[in-house]
Design a protein around this motif. Structure first.
Motif, mmCIF file in Angstrom:
data_model
loop_
_atom_site.group_PDB
_atom_site.id
_atom_site.type_symbol
_atom_site.label_atom_id
_atom_site.label_comp_id
_atom_site.label_asym_id
_atom_site.label_seq_id
_atom_site.Cartn_x
_atom_site.Cartn_y
_atom_site.Cartn_z
ATOM 1 N N UNK A 252 0.829 -1.204 0.000
ATOM 2 C CA UNK A 252 0.000 0.000 0.000
ATOM 3 C C UNK A 252 0.865 1.255 0.000
ATOM 4 N N UNK A 253 1.868 1.290 0.853
ATOM 5 C CA UNK A 253 2.720 2.477 0.936
ATOM 6 C C UNK A 253 3.544 2.660 -0.337
ATOM 7 N N UNK A 254 3.919 1.543 -0.967
ATOM 8 C CA UNK A 254 4.643 1.659 -2.245
ATOM 9 C C UNK A 254 3.730 2.245 -3.321
ATOM 10 N N UNK A 255 2.482 1.783 -3.363
ATOM 11 C CA UNK A 255 1.545 2.300 -4.364
ATOM 12 C C UNK A 255 1.244 3.781 -4.131
ATOM 13 N N UNK A 256 1.120 4.186 -2.878
ATOM 14 C CA UNK A 256 0.874 5.593 -2.587
ATOM 15 C C UNK A 256 2.076 6.459 -2.983
ATOM 16 N N UNK A 257 3.269 5.888 -2.891
ATOM 17 C CA UNK A 257 4.477 6.627 -3.265
ATOM 18 C C UNK A 257 4.715 6.613 -4.769
ATOM 19 N N UNK A 258 3.990 5.767 -5.503
ATOM 20 C CA UNK A 258 4.156 5.659 -6.960
ATOM 21 C C UNK A 258 2.783 5.783 -7.626
ATOM 22 N N UNK A 259 2.193 6.976 -7.608
ATOM 23 C CA UNK A 259 0.850 7.160 -8.182
ATOM 24 C C UNK A 259 0.799 6.883 -9.678
ATOM 25 N N UNK A 260 1.955 6.855 -10.326
ATOM 26 C CA UNK A 260 1.962 6.595 -11.769
ATOM 27 C C UNK A 260 1.445 5.200 -12.098
ATOM 28 N N UNK A 261 1.458 4.278 -11.128
ATOM 29 C CA UNK A 261 0.962 2.923 -11.373
ATOM 30 C C UNK A 261 -0.517 2.959 -11.740
ATOM 31 N N UNK A 262 -1.267 3.893 -11.156
ATOM 32 C CA UNK A 262 -2.700 4.015 -11.438
ATOM 33 C C UNK A 262 -3.015 5.160 -12.399
ATOM 34 N N UNK A 263 -1.989 5.753 -12.961
ATOM 35 C CA UNK A 263 -2.219 6.852 -13.901
ATOM 36 C C UNK A 263 -2.969 6.339 -15.127
ATOM 37 N N UNK A 264 -4.014 7.027 -15.509
ATOM 38 C CA UNK A 264 -4.813 6.625 -16.667
ATOM 39 C C UNK A 264 -5.914 5.641 -16.353
ATOM 40 N N UNK A 265 -5.990 5.182 -15.089
ATOM 41 C CA UNK A 265 -7.064 4.269 -14.708
ATOM 42 C C UNK A 265 -8.381 5.034 -14.593
ATOM 43 N N UNK A 266 -9.498 4.309 -14.629
ATOM 44 C CA UNK A 266 -10.786 4.953 -14.403
ATOM 45 C C UNK A 266 -10.716 5.691 -13.070
ATOM 46 N N UNK A 267 -11.046 6.974 -13.028
ATOM 47 C CA UNK A 267 -10.863 7.768 -11.806
ATOM 48 C C UNK A 267 -11.516 7.175 -10.569
ATOM 49 N N UNK A 268 -12.733 6.654 -10.694
ATOM 50 C CA UNK A 268 -13.433 6.103 -9.522
ATOM 51 C C UNK A 268 -12.685 4.898 -8.970
ATOM 52 N N UNK A 269 -12.063 4.094 -9.876
ATOM 53 C CA UNK A 269 -11.349 2.900 -9.422
ATOM 54 C C UNK A 269 -9.983 3.265 -8.858
ATOM 55 N N UNK A 270 -9.331 4.271 -9.448
ATOM 56 C CA UNK A 270 -8.071 4.753 -8.876
ATOM 57 C C UNK A 270 -8.312 5.292 -7.461
ATOM 58 N N UNK A 271 -9.422 6.028 -7.269
ATOM 59 C CA UNK A 271 -9.771 6.536 -5.945
ATOM 60 C C UNK A 271 -9.994 5.394 -4.964
ATOM 61 N N UNK A 272 -10.676 4.353 -5.416
ATOM 62 C CA UNK A 272 -10.935 3.196 -4.553
ATOM 63 C C UNK A 272 -9.642 2.566 -4.055
ATOM 64 N N UNK A 273 -8.692 2.354 -4.963
ATOM 65 C CA UNK A 273 -7.436 1.710 -4.570
ATOM 66 C C UNK A 273 -6.594 2.616 -3.681
ATOM 67 N N UNK A 274 -6.580 3.903 -3.952
ATOM 68 C CA UNK A 274 -5.809 4.821 -3.110
ATOM 69 C C UNK A 274 -6.399 4.903 -1.708
ATOM 70 N N UNK A 275 -7.727 4.919 -1.617
ATOM 71 C CA UNK A 275 -8.397 4.906 -0.313
ATOM 72 C C UNK A 275 -8.038 3.644 0.463
#
Length: 260
Positions: free
Chosen positions: A133-156
């Motif tokens: 989780x902390x790695x993904x939060x530090x690398x937002x580019x992994x979810x760049x271009x994803x559907x916004x609602x789903x990117x929000x879900x994973x970041x939450x």
């Protein structure tokens, strides 16, 4: 003690989602999908382990940990509900969840056991998920271009996993556990997962291996890579001679996904 807030995620998961919802990338989409498939039953395992451990504490320690346990259970229960909605779309797309059977078998192994056993496995898994989780939060580019609602879900989800990463281990220590015991718990979790997976793959046999190979080739083609194929995989009678070169299979057409 950590103050944990149970948040209400305001995203619409009623609407269908694209098959490759993560920026059109088949590999990244499949990775997140597989993680999500493990969450509903996995989160329930963690909830049960923490609740059972909290009940095993003496009264004065129960009071000390009560607020954090309520926050942990609330956050994990929300994760379970949200990912169930997400997984319903995966099922509608024809994807099969093999995680659920594996996790259910593992849960039965802890029935009637010392509550510290399940709690040690929970603490170890919470550590691993917090690292991811902390790695993904530090690398937002992994979810760049994803559907916004789903990117929000994973970041939450990542943010809350980072928040409650210590809860299970704090309880484990309160019950007399230590780092060595938690390490054993991590090993138990890995061993049981491996043994269940080995049993499943053995029963599935050659067909499962072919399915894995096919999915790997499709994902690699989707990313623009060419995949060398081992020539000796051909086992049908009357195999061609040594000079024969099998043609490279073309990439799957857009929207195609072979199901096993």
């Amino acid at each position: 003690m950590t103050e944990l807030v149970v948040r209400r995620l305001l995203v619409d998961l009623a609407q269908p989602m694209a098959r490759h919802w993560c920026a059109g990338d088949a590999f990244r989409t499949a990775l997140f999908n597989a993680l999500s498939m493990s969450f509903p039953l996995g989160e329930q395992f963690f909830i049960d382990a923490v609740r059972d451990a909290h009940k095993a504490l003496p009264p004065h320690l129960q009071a000390q940990h009560a607020a954090e346990v309520r926050g942990f259970v609330g956050q994990e229960a929300t994760h379970r509900r949200i990912h169930t909605l997400f997984n319903n779309h995966l099922e509608q797309q024809g994807l099969r969840n093999r995680w659920a059977l594996s996790i259910e078998k593992q849960r039965k192994l802890f029935v009637g056991q010392d509550p510290r056993h399940a709690l040690a496995v929970t603490a170890a898994n919470e550590h691993f998920t917090a690292l991811l989780a902390e790695w993904l939060l530090a690398h937002p580019e992994v979810l760049q271009g994803a559907e916004p609602r789903l990117a929000t879900m994973w970041q939450w989800h990542c943010a809350e996993e980072s928040e409650h990463k210590n809860t299970a281990f704090d309880l484990y220590q309160a019950l007399g556990g230590n780092h060595e015991g938690a390490a054993v718990g991590a090993g138990m979790g890995l061993l049981m997962g491996s043994s269940v997976g080995a049993g499943n793959s053995q029963s599935a046999g050659y067909g499962s291996q072919r399915g894995y190979d096919s999915a790997y080739v499709q994902c690699m083609y989707a990313r623009g890579h060419q995949v060398p194929v081992y020539g000796r995989m051909l086992t049908s009678p009357g195999a061609p001679g040594p000079g024969y070169a099998a043609p490279m299979a073309p990439p799957p057409p857009p929207g195609y996904w072979r199901r096993y």
